[in-house]
Write a protein that holds these residues in place. Structure first.
Motif, mmCIF file in Angstrom:
data_model
loop_
_atom_site.group_PDB
_atom_site.id
_atom_site.type_symbol
_atom_site.label_atom_id
_atom_site.label_comp_id
_atom_site.label_asym_id
_atom_site.label_seq_id
_atom_site.Cartn_x
_atom_site.Cartn_y
_atom_site.Cartn_z
ATOM 1 N N UNK A 5 -59.465 -10.293 -10.229
ATOM 2 C CA UNK A 5 -58.795 -9.328 -10.524
ATOM 3 C C UNK A 5 -58.049 -8.856 -9.487
ATOM 4 N N UNK A 6 -58.274 -7.550 -9.238
ATOM 5 C CA UNK A 6 -57.365 -7.004 -8.214
ATOM 6 C C UNK A 6 -57.946 -6.562 -6.989
ATOM 7 N N UNK A 7 -58.055 -6.662 -6.370
ATOM 8 C CA UNK A 7 -58.941 -5.822 -5.295
ATOM 9 C C UNK A 7 -58.361 -4.899 -3.744
ATOM 10 N N UNK A 8 -58.468 -3.901 -3.160
ATOM 11 C CA UNK A 8 -57.187 -2.880 -2.500
ATOM 12 C C UNK A 8 -57.886 -3.530 -0.899
ATOM 13 N N UNK A 9 -57.542 -4.129 -0.778
ATOM 14 C CA UNK A 9 -57.604 -4.683 1.156
ATOM 15 C C UNK A 9 -57.290 -3.953 1.896
ATOM 16 N N UNK A 10 -57.279 -2.761 2.260
ATOM 17 C CA UNK A 10 -56.631 -2.002 3.629
ATOM 18 C C UNK A 10 -55.348 -1.553 3.122
ATOM 19 N N UNK A 11 -54.904 -0.895 1.573
ATOM 20 C CA UNK A 11 -53.382 -0.891 1.529
ATOM 21 C C UNK A 11 -52.940 -2.205 0.458
ATOM 22 N N UNK A 12 -53.528 -3.439 0.908
ATOM 23 C CA UNK A 12 -52.907 -4.268 0.687
ATOM 24 C C UNK A 12 -53.979 -4.747 -1.215
ATOM 25 N N UNK A 69 -52.212 7.287 0.360
ATOM 26 C CA UNK A 69 -53.718 7.111 0.061
ATOM 27 C C UNK A 69 -54.709 7.403 0.786
ATOM 28 N N UNK A 70 -54.516 6.386 2.529
ATOM 29 C CA UNK A 70 -55.520 7.157 2.949
ATOM 30 C C UNK A 70 -56.069 8.500 3.792
ATOM 31 N N UNK A 71 -54.854 9.624 3.504
ATOM 32 C CA UNK A 71 -55.111 10.756 3.310
ATOM 33 C C UNK A 71 -55.475 10.784 2.220
ATOM 34 N N UNK A 72 -55.724 10.644 1.099
ATOM 35 C CA UNK A 72 -56.749 11.428 0.030
ATOM 36 C C UNK A 72 -57.558 10.732 -0.397
ATOM 37 N N UNK A 108 -58.237 7.393 -4.978
ATOM 38 C CA UNK A 108 -59.720 6.324 -4.687
ATOM 39 C C UNK A 108 -59.432 4.986 -3.663
ATOM 40 N N UNK A 109 -58.577 4.466 -3.707
ATOM 41 C CA UNK A 109 -58.541 3.467 -3.489
ATOM 42 C C UNK A 109 -58.628 2.283 -4.085
ATOM 43 N N UNK A 110 -59.047 2.924 -5.159
ATOM 44 C CA UNK A 110 -58.954 1.521 -6.331
ATOM 45 C C UNK A 110 -57.958 0.984 -7.052
#
Lengths: 880, 165
Positions: free
Chosen positions: B49-56, A355-358, A702-704
């Motif tokens: 809802x949901x949130x991406x916190x540094x991959x979590x 994901x980071x790479x993308x 895109x991090x979503x």
């Protein structure tokens, strides 16, 4: 051979895992914890698995010892044997014994667990008091590898060397000494010399023992490896010769014109006995062998277990008889046991890295820094490879699963007096380890079912003109990012008619419903709980619990199971599975700007609707919107309505994603289709556990965060019941008749409750659900706002002497007739049904424009309408 | 949650409408400004809802809805108070505290000062007060400029979860 070695490796790892799992249980019991039946069962099962696999691989010793322990556990569990804490000890010794034997595989022939087995049998029979004495009666666990003896068998006059050689090969590992000096037999064996002598049939006196462990300190220096091991040096080291002797001997050797070996000379000169020479030579060989192994290990180790195994051809010692056994052991050492949770963490982290790479790639795409591109590319490549390899850490070939089949099939076939040939392919296909484990039960079930219900008895087969031997083929292969396992038999097939009958007998369906089921639908009934078509319940299967469990088990793995069958030809079960549990291929879709992911495994096809024709083929059957797809009615679910997503304006385009859910399929109406990508599944938080229509969430490139849709849950949430879907399929069978130009299909609807109207479906172009607030009044006319247009609304009560519409709830329907010049929406409060009927309407008491007559349809008095007349009346109306 | 042997307790205080609430600062992992979340359509109303916190993936709770104060709006002052998970708390030896098994963020109107309070300053909610009927309010602290309502995040999440939609 190669695959055998791998099989054995897998077996050893698995067996050790079992042993490790049950040891603490035994220890707890010994500590005085009251053992529960479940505890006994766990221990029993573990030993049972070891026994089964050992039996399959032909390790009789292991099988015997597990078997006797198993009997003991069974009797303990069943209360036939009074439990006594002292009984734990022999069981623990069994474990030790097993461990030792596993460590020595594949060569365990020298282990004779007879005494231990006898001791346990004594316990079982209650002959010996279980206590100190009983324990003393047990032998020490099998000799350690160091306890193996290196033996030299001296040649005696008149012996048959070949016979002795082959006898020796059975009791130990032969070491060959090449060259003209070869006379005696060298072998490594764990047997007592006396026993060995008896077995081989030679006098004890001809066996010499050499114990290299006495010289352990000088044997293998760490990492040191002289290119050769010199005989002379060794003889000195072993104390047979003094350095002066060597000097003398070498001098003699060099003075002779003919090359004579140092050993020979030593014997001739009386410096060494022949036995000493043999032993020295023997030790020499051992060391050379060891050196070569060290070297080859250095070559192969960095390449990992996979290549290491196949590279054995590069190993110089592999042609020696001993090399084979050792290399097997070495390969085992190259795997290490890693905690699964650690692997999972790694997989997750790799997912995050991707994901980071993308994100990085997206952000830096437009940035122009010299050299940046190359760096990005290499990061890209490494990340992809890293992720792939980490995923592979959890993968196992399905062979692990398939290898159990021959035995299972043999057993089931024997029991049922059937003859079955098994054909297996695709054993190299890899699946996530947890999937393989969880598949074992469903597979067993499907296999047993195939043999029990599918394949006929030899007599029946011959009568049907088939080969008396049935064939069962089990295949694994990849298909569009999924793994498919196919179990195909050439048996009698599943009779849909019989299933319909059973469904009626069990009250699952009315006779009418059952008759309306398509053959495919009827066959799918086998997945229904409590349905078994077996005329007789057998030992193997047929209790009617099973296929539903198989299906739910496979579903729990994120997979699907399908069945295809033809009477008299055979049945095919197809199990569709994701490659791994953690990362799945998926399609991203959106509705009203919100994105969702749909697992590829649920996806059948995507139907793109061209602009303008969107959803025009839409019909409503029993309150469910349906679409006609290649002659079949497909129930539809609008994702926006189902999830309560509000939108400001109607979608500019629509797509129908056809999903497979349990027995049926349905179409999901979405706006846009996006990428198909691999996603890392994040389990749903406990707080969202009530949202059964989600399978989890994932983070896109895109991090979503997006939610992953669960096909079956979504159908349930939308109120689309499976039975309803079956009924729809029944309808579609009826409608198919209509398409062939038979009876016309009628849409039945109400305006006021209790008054039913019928319009020929052929006259209706479209059916729309509307909200009452979308009705506008302009002058005396009502209009319905629909897709940026206003359509005049025709209320039946304005042209016919009937009750005014009574609407409850904010929703209603409009039927839009096919009309060239004028678009009108006929108002309806509820769509009741579509029916195929060739009933001729009778003139009705009431008459009016557009009213053809009335008839009893489905026990209801229904007024038949004609749209053309209605529209004419509607046109005239304002001028009145 | 209020542990008598601790003596002083640090609180992360935040504002909902005009009222001040607080949770034990040891349960807080971080405060985040990123309030844009992916709605979990069909979820209970108190789950934003949901949130991406540094991959979590963080489950974001509308603290206002959870406490019966009505939904929050996103403003410049809005913050997410991300809570440590139970596993994280156990790892750090805070066994006496509990939040949730999942990573949860509390959406609040504004994050305010960290307030230190001794245990005996924390009173039970007065009888008949609104706070008395709010199970997740474990106590109140009288401040110079108002009342601080001390929340138990575990009860807040559990109780509300039990209430369902």
């Amino acid at each position: 051979m190669e695959s055998d070695a791998e099989l054995i490796d897998d077996f050893v790892i698995e067996a050790l895992e079992h042993i490790e799992a049950i040891e603490p249980l035994l220890l707890d019991i010994e500590k005085g914890e009251e053992p529960e039946i479940e505890t006994w069962n766990s221990i029993f099962r573990a030993l049972h698995s070891i026994k089964g696999a050992a039996g399959f691989l032909g390790f009789d010793n292991i099988q015997d010892i597990s078997h006797v322990s198993e009997s003991m556990l069974m009797r303990l569990r069943d209360g036939e044997l009074a439990f006594d804490a002292s009984m734990v000890s022999p069981l623990l010794e069994v474990l030790d014994h097993l461990r030792t034997m596993l460590g020595e595989l594949p060569d365990v022939s020298t282990f004779a667990p007879g005494e231990l087995i006898a001791a346990i049998n004594a316990l079982l029979n209650g002959d010996a008091p279980a206590g100190e004495e009983g324990r003393k009666a047990l032998p020490n666990p099998a000799p350690e590898p160091e306890g193996m003896r290196y033996l030299l068998i001296e040649p005696k006059k008149g012996w048959e060397r070949e016979a002795v050689l082959s006898a020796c090969a059975e009791v130990g590992t032969l070491l060959k000494i090449p060259g003209p000096d070869e006379r005696g037999i060298h072998l490594v064996s764990g047997l007592e010399p006396k026993v060995l002598a008896e077995r081989v049939g030679i006098p004890r006196s001809s066996i010499h023992i050499f114990d290299p462990s006495l010289h352990a300190d000088v044997r293998y220096g760490e990492g040191e490896s002289a290119p050769t091991v010199l005989f002379g040096e060794l003889a000195v080291e072993l104390g047979f010769l003094s350095p002066q002797d060597i000097e003398e001997l070498v001098a003699v050797q060099e003075s002779q014109r003919e090359k004579v070996s140092l050993g020979h000379l030593a014997v001739d000169l009386g410096r060494m006995t022949e036995e000493q020479v043999e032993l020295t030579r023997y030790e020499q060989l051992l060391r050379i062998d060891h050196q070569e192994q060290n070297e080859s290990a250095r070559v192969t180790a960095p390449q990992g277990a996979r290549s290491g195994r196949s590279d054995s051809s590069t190993k110089p010692s592999s042609d020696s008889t001993k090399g084979g056994g050792r290399s097997g052991r070495k390969a085992r050492n190259e795997t290490i046991r890693v905690n699964v949770s650690l692997l999972n963490t790694l997989i997750n982290l790799a997912g995050e890295l991707v994901l980071g790479r993308n994100q990085l790639r997206q952000m830096l795409e437009s940035v122009d820094i010299p050299g940046l591109k190359q760096i990005l590319q290499s990061v890209d490549l490494v990340t992809t490879e890293l992720q792939e390899n980490i995923l592979y850490t959890r993968m196992q070939p399905v062979r692990v699963l398939f290898d159990r089949l021959p035995r299972q099939i043999r057993d089931a076939a024997t029991k049922l007096s059937k003859e079955v040939d098994l054909e297996v392919s695709g054993t190299e296909v890899e699946l996530d380890r947890s999937l393989i484990e969880a598949l074992a039960d469903p597979m067993t079930h499907l296999i047993r079912n195939a043999i029990d219900h599918g394949i006929e008895t030899p007599a029946e087969r011959v009568a049907a003109g088939k080969d008396s031997r049935g064939s069962l083929s089990v295949r694994a292969f990849h298909e569009s990012g999924q793994v498919l396992i196919e179990i195909q038999d050439d048996g009698k097939g599943i009779d849909p008619q019989r299933l319909r009958q059973v469904a009626v007998d069990r009250g699952l369906h009315t006779p009418d419903q059952a008759a309306g089921l398509s053959d495919k639908e009827a066959i799918n009934l086998i997945f229904h709980a409590g349905l078994s078509t077996a005329k007789q319940v057998t030992d193997i299967s047929g209790r009617g619990v099973g296929m539903d469990v198989v299906r739910s088990n496979i579903k729990a793995l994120g997979g699907q199971v399908e069945v295809e069958s033809e009477v008299g030809v055979g049945t095919t079960f197809r199990v569709r599975l994701p490659l791994t549990l953690a990362i799945i291929p998926s399609l991203t879709i959106s509705v009203a700007g919100q994105r969702f992911a749909i697992p590829q495994v649920n996806l059948v096809e995507v139907v793109r609707l061209r602009e303008g024709e969107e959803l025009s083929g839409l019909e409503v059957v029993r309150g469910t919107e349906v679409m006609r797809l290649r002659g079949q009615l497909l129930p539809l679910v609008r994702l926006d309505a189902c999830l309560g997503i509000e939108r400001d304006e109607p979608p500019s385009k629509s797509n129908v994603v056809v999903l497979r859910s349990g027995n049926g399929q349905y179409g999901l109406i979405v706006d846009e289709l996006h990428d198909s990508e691999e996603i890392v599944v994040k389990p749903l938080a406990g707080l969202l556990s009530s949202c059964y229509w989600y399978a989890g969430s994932t983070i896109l490139g895109d991090g979503q965060v997006v939610m992953i849709l669960e096909a079956q849950g979504l159908a349930k949430h939308a109120g689309l019941e499976l039975t309803e879907m079956r009924e729809l399929l029944g309808e579609s069978a009826l409608n198919a008749h209509h398409e062939k130009g038979q009876a016309p299909s009628m849409i039945i609807f109400t305006n006021a409750s209790g008054e039913y109207f019928a319009l020929p479906q052929a006259q209706i172009r479209r059916l729309e659900k509307i909200r009452l607030e979308d009705i506008e009044t302009v002058g005396q006319r009502e209009f319905i706002r629909h897709r940026d247009r206003s359509i005049p609304l025709l209320r039946l009560e304005t042209v016919l002497p009937i009750q005014p519409a009574d609407v409850d709830g904010g929703e209603a329907f409009v039927l839009i007739p096919r009309s060239e010049e004028f678009e009108v929406g006929i108002f309806a409060t509820r769509i009741v049904d579509t029916l195929v009927s060739d009933v001729e309407p009778e003139p009705h008491l009431i008459s009016g424009p557009g009213l053809v007559g009335s008839a009893i349809l489905d026990d209801r008095l229904t007024l038949f309408l004609d749209t053309n007349q209605l529209l004419e009346a509607f046109h005239l109306e304002p001028s009145r | 949650m209020i542990d008598s042997h601790m003596g002083e307790i640090g609180f992360c205080s935040f504002r909902l409408d005009s009222e001040r609430y607080a949770i034990d600062i040891l349960t807080v992992q971080e405060v985040n400004k990123q309030c844009h979340v992916t709605p979990a359509m069909g979820a209970p109303s108190w789950v934003r809802g949901l949130l991406n916190l540094r991959g979590q993936v963080v489950t974001v709770i509308d603290t206002g809805v959870a406490l019966g104060l009505g939904p929050r709006e996103i403003t410049d002052a809005s913050r997410l108070v991300i809570l440590k998970t139970n596993a994280e708390l156990a790892l750090r030896g805070c066994d006496h505290l509990a939040t949730s098994e999942d990573l949860v963020g509390l959406h609040v109107d504004e994050v305010m000062d960290v307030i230190s309070s001794s245990v005996d300053q924390i009173d039970a909610p007065p009888a008949g007060s609104r706070e008395k009927d709010m199970p997740s309010v474990r106590g109140v602290v009288q401040l110079e400029d108002g009342v601080l309502r001390v929340l138990d995040p575990q009860i807040l999440l559990q109780f509300e979860a039990a209430k369902g939609n």
